[in-house]
Scaffold this motif. Structure first.
Motif, PDB file in Angstrom:
ATOM      1  N   LYS A  51      23.082  28.827  39.175  1.00  0.00           N
ATOM      2  CA  LYS A  51      23.735  29.464  40.246  1.00  0.00           C
ATOM      3  C   LYS A  51      23.129  31.039  39.708  1.00  0.00           C
ATOM      4  N   ASN A  52      23.077  31.134  37.966  1.00  0.00           N
ATOM      5  CA  ASN A  52      22.148  32.436  38.270  1.00  0.00           C
ATOM      6  C   ASN A  52      20.366  32.633  38.899  1.00  0.00           C
ATOM      7  N   PHE A  53      19.922  31.494  38.849  1.00  0.00           N
ATOM      8  CA  PHE A  53      19.201  32.192  40.120  1.00  0.00           C
ATOM      9  C   PHE A  53      19.658  32.270  41.112  1.00  0.00           C
ATOM     10  N   GLU A  54      19.403  31.590  41.560  1.00  0.00           N
ATOM     11  CA  GLU A  54      20.047  31.510  43.199  1.00  0.00           C
ATOM     12  C   GLU A  54      20.857  32.934  43.284  1.00  0.00           C
ATOM     13  N   SER A  55      20.861  33.723  42.298  1.00  0.00           N
ATOM     14  CA  SER A  55      22.069  35.011  42.957  1.00  0.00           C
ATOM     15  C   SER A  55      21.017  36.100  42.840  1.00  0.00           C
ATOM     16  N   ALA A  56      19.440  35.910  42.198  1.00  0.00           N
ATOM     17  CA  ALA A  56      19.003  36.759  41.759  1.00  0.00           C
ATOM     18  C   ALA A  56      17.597  37.345  42.977  1.00  0.00           C
ATOM     19  N   ALA A  57      16.873  38.001  43.549  1.00  0.00           N
ATOM     20  CA  ALA A  57      15.246  37.070  44.029  1.00  0.00           C
ATOM     21  C   ALA A  57      14.538  37.047  42.890  1.00  0.00           C
ATOM     22  N   SER A  58      14.661  38.499  42.255  1.00  0.00           N
ATOM     23  CA  SER A  58      13.748  38.315  40.677  1.00  0.00           C
ATOM     24  C   SER A  58      14.487  38.578  39.438  1.00  0.00           C
ATOM     25  N   ILE A  59      14.376  37.994  38.202  1.00  0.00           N
ATOM     26  CA  ILE A  59      14.264  38.451  37.389  1.00  0.00           C
ATOM     27  C   ILE A  59      12.787  38.859  36.179  1.00  0.00           C
ATOM     28  N   ARG A  60      13.258  40.332  35.569  1.00  0.00           N
ATOM     29  CA  ARG A  60      11.922  39.974  34.476  1.00  0.00           C
ATOM     30  C   ARG A  60      12.383  40.463  32.979  1.00  0.00           C
ATOM     31  N   ILE A  61      12.160  39.502  31.459  1.00  0.00           N
ATOM     32  CA  ILE A  61      12.816  39.735  30.907  1.00  0.00           C
ATOM     33  C   ILE A  61      12.162  40.331  29.675  1.00  0.00           C
ATOM     34  N   ASP A  62      12.083  41.357  29.056  1.00  0.00           N
ATOM     35  CA  ASP A  62      11.016  42.503  28.520  1.00  0.00           C
ATOM     36  C   ASP A  62      11.757  42.170  26.801  1.00  0.00           C
ATOM     37  N   VAL A  63      11.164  41.616  26.228  1.00  0.00           N
ATOM     38  CA  VAL A  63      11.488  41.213  24.639  1.00  0.00           C
ATOM     39  C   VAL A  63      11.456  42.561  24.035  1.00  0.00           C
TER      40      VAL A  63
END
Length: 112
Positions: free
Chosen positions: A51-63
């Motif tokens: 569901k999270n993936f489908e609701s977002a066109a892109s995801i960037r994670i900065d650690v």
């Protein structure tokens, strides 16, 4: 692979929206809890992740920071969704004896 490396691998797979890769990392009894929901079992965790993936066109994670314990890893993260939604999150992952993720807990924070 160290737990820290597995944690980073999980985040990179999440960023890439690699649902199959994430599913392979989860123990059958894995739990997922964040500020909105709590589910038990790999299938339920994967369904919520989908569901999270489908609701977002892109995801960037900065650690920002990673802390490692005997069977858990915590990371302070800056997550940018769709290029403009900024979230500050602490993820805590627990691992079973086989190095699979047995629990994912996410806590919403602030950027200041």
């Amino acid at each position: 692979m160290s737990l820290r490396a597995t944690f980073i691998d999980y985040l990179r797979r999440y960023e890439a929206k690699d649902l199959d890769g994430i599913a392979a990392m989860l123990a059958p009894e894995a739990t997922l809890r964040d500020w909105n929901l709590s589910v038990k079992g790999r299938d339920a965790a994967i369904a919520e992740t989908r569901k999270n993936f489908e609701s977002a066109a892109s995801i960037r994670i900065d650690v920002q920071r990673v802390l490692e314990g005997d069977r858990s890893v915590a990371g302070e993260l800056r997550i940018v969704v769709d290029g403009h939604i900024e979230l500050f999150v602490v993820d805590v992952l627990d691992f079973d004896d086989e190095g699979r993720i047995s629990a994912i807990r996410a806590y919403l924070g602030r950027g200041d």
